[in-house]
Design an enzyme around this catalytic site. Structure first.
Site, PDB file in Angstrom:
ATOM      1  N   TYR A 119      21.359  39.257  13.081  1.00 55.97           N
ATOM      2  CA  TYR A 119      22.741  38.233  13.373  1.00 55.97           C
ATOM      3  C   TYR A 119      22.979  38.191  11.798  1.00 55.97           C
ATOM      4  O   TYR A 119      24.133  38.285  11.455  1.00 55.97           O
ATOM      5  CB  TYR A 119      22.280  37.071  13.805  1.00 55.97           C
ATOM      6  CG  TYR A 119      23.291  35.722  13.632  1.00 55.97           C
ATOM      7  CD1 TYR A 119      24.585  35.643  14.334  1.00 55.97           C
ATOM      8  CD2 TYR A 119      22.960  35.075  12.475  1.00 55.97           C
ATOM      9  CE1 TYR A 119      25.472  34.714  13.746  1.00 55.97           C
ATOM     10  CE2 TYR A 119      24.057  34.033  12.158  1.00 55.97           C
ATOM     11  CZ  TYR A 119      25.310  33.746  12.942  1.00 55.97           C
ATOM     12  OH  TYR A 119      25.998  32.918  12.551  1.00 55.97           O
ATOM     13  N   SER A 176      28.701  33.130   7.689  1.00 57.44           N
ATOM     14  CA  SER A 176      27.671  32.245   7.897  1.00 57.44           C
ATOM     15  C   SER A 176      26.899  32.430   6.521  1.00 57.44           C
ATOM     16  O   SER A 176      26.759  33.209   5.743  1.00 57.44           O
ATOM     17  CB  SER A 176      26.820  32.802   9.053  1.00 57.44           C
ATOM     18  OG  SER A 176      25.787  31.987   8.958  1.00 57.44           O
TER      19      SER A 176
END
Length: 251
Positions: A158, A145
């Protein structure tokens, strides 16, 4: 005529994973649709077959080694081996201040986003080494990501799990380079998937889109095109790359 190349795609029952599976199939690659969601996974596999492609669905909880071993066994039985492993399955928690996050939040993102790669490596790399001995191409793509590269308040753990996935990718690229197994990472920006509501937090979707120079969220097709490229012969000299597919977000 050589046998078709084979790709295992985790989390392929929806979102980015479904897009990746369908894009591989379009190129004639046999696809193993691996997902915990049976309904979605079966549908993606059936759609590929209906369009003339080769695909099977295998139920897989990526946080369990035995599930990975089963995926490999089913893949070998159906297609004879594996060329590409796409670690796409991912998880997050709803955006919130770090002091409100829980141990369960931490465990969830690290189990699904990082420990899954640990099991993937231990189960799949020996199979990829066998593929290389037979002269076939072998590549792994970890879907990380942009949050693994730049800070994203509200999603601290995360982000950490995705940064770790990028680090793992680079280390594996170095270690298995001599074996000609390539490891790369894709770093999507905010995307149109079932998880997108989890990333928004205090900001609106419109506010997030404004931070992306090309003015839109990523689509499964965007991630699929880049993932399939990284597995292609055209990308044979690319390894250890963390490729932002982000509409300019990190520019």
């Amino acid at each position: 005529m050589s046998s078709p190349r084979v790709a295992i795609v985790t989390g392929a029952g929806s979102g980015f994973g479904a897009g990746i599976a369908q894009r591989f199939a379009k190129d004639g690659v046999a696809v193993v649709v691996a997902d915990v969601a049976e309904e979605g996974g079966n549908k993606v596999a059936q759609d590929i077959v209906a369009k003339g492609g080769k695909a099977i669905f295998v139920k897989c909880d990526v946080t369990k080694r035995e599930a990975w071993e089963n995926v490999l066994a089913e893949t070998t039985a159906a297609f004879g081996g594996v060329n590409f492993v796409i670690n796409n399955a991912g998880a997050t928690y709803a955006s919130k201040p770090v002091l409100e996050t829980t141990e369960a939040d931490f465990d969830k993102v690290n189990d699904v986003n990082l420990k899954s790669i640990f099991y993937s490596v231990h189960v799949m790399v020996p199979a990829l080494l066998e593929t290389r001995k037979k002269g076939g191409p072998a590549a792994v793509v970890n879907v990380a990501s942009t949050a693994g590269i730049m800070g994203r308040p509200g999603l601290t753990w995360y982000c950490a799990s995705k940064a770790a996935a990028i680090s793992v990718t680079k280390n594996l690229a170095i270690e298995f380079g001599p074996d000609q197994i390539r490891f790369n990472a894709i770093c999507p920006v905010f995307g149109n998937t079932g998880l997108k509501h989890m990333f928004v937090g205090q900001a609106s979707e419109e506010q997030i889109i404004k931070t992306i120079p090309l003015g839109r969220a990523s689509e499964p097709e965007d991630i699929a095109n880049s993932t399939v490229f990284l597995c292609s012969d055209e990308a044979s000299f690319l390894t250890g790359v963390a490729l932002p597919v982000d509409g300019g977000r990190l520019a």
